[in-house]
Design a protein around this motif. Structure first.
Motif, mmCIF file in Angstrom:
data_model
loop_
_atom_site.group_PDB
_atom_site.id
_atom_site.type_symbol
_atom_site.label_atom_id
_atom_site.label_comp_id
_atom_site.label_asym_id
_atom_site.label_seq_id
_atom_site.Cartn_x
_atom_site.Cartn_y
_atom_site.Cartn_z
ATOM 1 N N ILE A 149 0.839 -1.202 0.000
ATOM 2 C CA ILE A 149 0.000 0.000 0.000
ATOM 3 C C ILE A 149 0.869 1.244 0.000
ATOM 4 C CG2 ILE A 149 -1.680 1.321 1.323
ATOM 5 C CD1 ILE A 149 -2.882 -1.330 2.199
ATOM 6 N N ALA A 150 1.988 1.189 0.714
ATOM 7 C CA ALA A 150 2.876 2.349 0.814
ATOM 8 C C ALA A 150 3.530 2.701 -0.521
ATOM 9 C CB ALA A 150 3.961 2.087 1.860
ATOM 10 N N ASP A 151 3.577 1.753 -1.462
ATOM 11 C CA ASP A 151 4.162 2.042 -2.775
ATOM 12 C C ASP A 151 3.356 3.084 -3.539
ATOM 13 O OD1 ASP A 151 6.120 0.224 -2.254
ATOM 14 O OD2 ASP A 151 5.168 -1.406 -3.385
ATOM 15 N N GLY A 152 2.085 3.198 -3.240
ATOM 16 C CA GLY A 152 1.244 4.166 -3.922
ATOM 17 C C GLY A 152 1.208 5.524 -3.248
ATOM 18 N N ALA A 153 1.985 5.696 -2.174
ATOM 19 C CA ALA A 153 1.980 6.967 -1.455
ATOM 20 C C ALA A 153 2.767 8.019 -2.221
ATOM 21 C CB ALA A 153 2.578 6.779 -0.064
ATOM 22 N N GLY A 154 2.534 9.256 -1.885
ATOM 23 C CA GLY A 154 3.261 10.361 -2.502
ATOM 24 C C GLY A 154 2.328 11.251 -3.292
ATOM 25 N N LEU A 176 0.325 12.695 -6.240
ATOM 26 C CA LEU A 176 -0.320 12.072 -7.378
ATOM 27 C C LEU A 176 -0.447 13.008 -8.570
ATOM 28 C CD1 LEU A 176 -3.165 10.164 -5.530
ATOM 29 C CD2 LEU A 176 -0.982 9.269 -6.342
ATOM 30 N N GLY A 177 -0.287 14.291 -8.355
ATOM 31 C CA GLY A 177 -0.391 15.239 -9.448
ATOM 32 C C GLY A 177 -1.107 16.496 -9.017
ATOM 33 N N PHE A 178 -1.396 17.337 -9.996
ATOM 34 C CA PHE A 178 -2.068 18.606 -9.739
ATOM 35 C C PHE A 178 -3.566 18.435 -9.949
ATOM 36 C CE2 PHE A 178 -3.890 22.495 -11.560
ATOM 37 C CZ PHE A 178 -3.743 23.320 -10.463
ATOM 38 N N PHE A 179 -4.315 18.795 -8.923
ATOM 39 C CA PHE A 179 -5.766 18.768 -9.023
ATOM 40 C C PHE A 179 -6.278 20.187 -8.796
ATOM 41 C CE2 PHE A 179 -4.526 14.540 -7.723
ATOM 42 C CZ PHE A 179 -5.205 13.780 -8.652
ATOM 43 N N PRO A 180 -7.030 20.739 -9.740
ATOM 44 C CA PRO A 180 -7.452 22.129 -9.619
ATOM 45 C C PRO A 180 -8.451 22.323 -8.486
ATOM 46 C CG PRO A 180 -8.479 21.110 -11.512
ATOM 47 C CD PRO A 180 -7.498 20.124 -10.969
ATOM 48 N N PRO A 181 -8.418 23.501 -7.871
ATOM 49 C CA PRO A 181 -9.407 23.802 -6.835
ATOM 50 C C PRO A 181 -10.769 24.079 -7.474
ATOM 51 C CG PRO A 181 -8.036 25.703 -7.230
ATOM 52 C CD PRO A 181 -7.482 24.594 -8.070
ATOM 53 N N TYR A 182 -11.705 24.468 -6.646
ATOM 54 C CA TYR A 182 -13.047 24.759 -7.145
ATOM 55 C C TYR A 182 -12.992 25.830 -8.234
ATOM 56 C CZ TYR A 182 -12.732 29.044 -4.478
ATOM 57 O OH TYR A 182 -12.339 30.259 -4.005
ATOM 58 N N SER A 183 -13.966 25.817 -9.109
ATOM 59 C CA SER A 183 -14.041 26.801 -10.173
ATOM 60 C C SER A 183 -15.498 26.994 -10.571
ATOM 61 C CB SER A 183 -13.235 26.334 -11.381
ATOM 62 O OG SER A 183 -13.383 27.238 -12.453
ATOM 63 N N TRP A 184 -15.860 28.253 -10.827
ATOM 64 C CA TRP A 184 -17.202 28.567 -11.289
ATOM 65 C C TRP A 184 -17.282 28.600 -12.814
ATOM 66 C CZ3 TRP A 184 -21.462 28.634 -8.433
ATOM 67 C CH2 TRP A 184 -21.324 28.731 -7.043
ATOM 68 N N TRP A 185 -16.133 28.591 -13.497
ATOM 69 C CA TRP A 185 -16.139 28.752 -14.945
ATOM 70 C C TRP A 185 -16.817 27.610 -15.696
ATOM 71 C CZ3 TRP A 185 -15.876 33.352 -16.608
ATOM 72 C CH2 TRP A 185 -15.098 34.302 -15.944
ATOM 73 N N PRO A 186 -16.700 26.351 -15.286
ATOM 74 C CA PRO A 186 -17.447 25.306 -16.012
ATOM 75 C C PRO A 186 -18.960 25.509 -15.962
ATOM 76 C CG PRO A 186 -15.706 24.304 -14.727
ATOM 77 C CD PRO A 186 -15.755 25.755 -14.329
ATOM 78 N N LEU A 187 -19.464 26.054 -14.868
ATOM 79 C CA LEU A 187 -20.895 26.346 -14.775
ATOM 80 C C LEU A 187 -21.306 27.353 -15.842
ATOM 81 C CD1 LEU A 187 -23.646 26.209 -13.238
ATOM 82 C CD2 LEU A 187 -22.801 28.161 -11.933
#
Length: 138
Positions: A74-79, A81-92
């Protein structure tokens, strides 16, 4: 990515088997079979095949992920994972302007389509350039 490749390969086999079965089941109609459903199932089989081939080719070039290794912990998958954008109103707003544009076409109100296009250009620009200004600027 080997597990994802197998999932899409199994889906491809399923759709390849279901498509002729669907054709024969619907052959009792006057037309000799349902062309719409058969062509949709054929295209679905081809699309899942395309995804399976793409993932399979890339799985050979990549190092094995922890999900693909039998001896992984399980620890092999730690670290990170990448960039995840915060909330955004623009897709709405992008979705709302697309709705106005489609409504304009459906109602033959071209003025509504033009207004939706103008507002959509603003909303799309806001979505694209969201990370260049304001609170989340890089």
């Amino acid at each position: 990515m080997k597990s994802e490749t197998w999932i899409f390969a199994i889906c491809t086999v399923f759709f390849v088997l279901v498509t002729p079965a669907y054709w024969f089941v619907t052959a009792g109609s006057d037309q000799g079979g349902d062309w719409t459903g058969t062509s949709a199932l054929t295209m679905t089989a081809l699309l899942t095949l395309m995804i399976a081939l793409y993932l399979g080719f890339h799985a050979k070039k990549m190092d094995a992920r922890p999900e693909d290794r039998k001896d992984a912990e399980i620890a092999d998958g730690a670290g990170e994972l990448g960039f995840f954008p915060p909330y955004s109103w623009w897709p709405l707003w992008c979705g709302a302007t697309l709705g106005v544009m489609v409504l304009g076409i459906a109602a033959s109100a071209w003025w509504m389509f033009i207004i939706g296009t103008a507002l959509g250009a603003i909303a799309l620009s806001g979505l694209v350039f969201e990370y260049y200004r304001g609170e989340h600027a890089h």
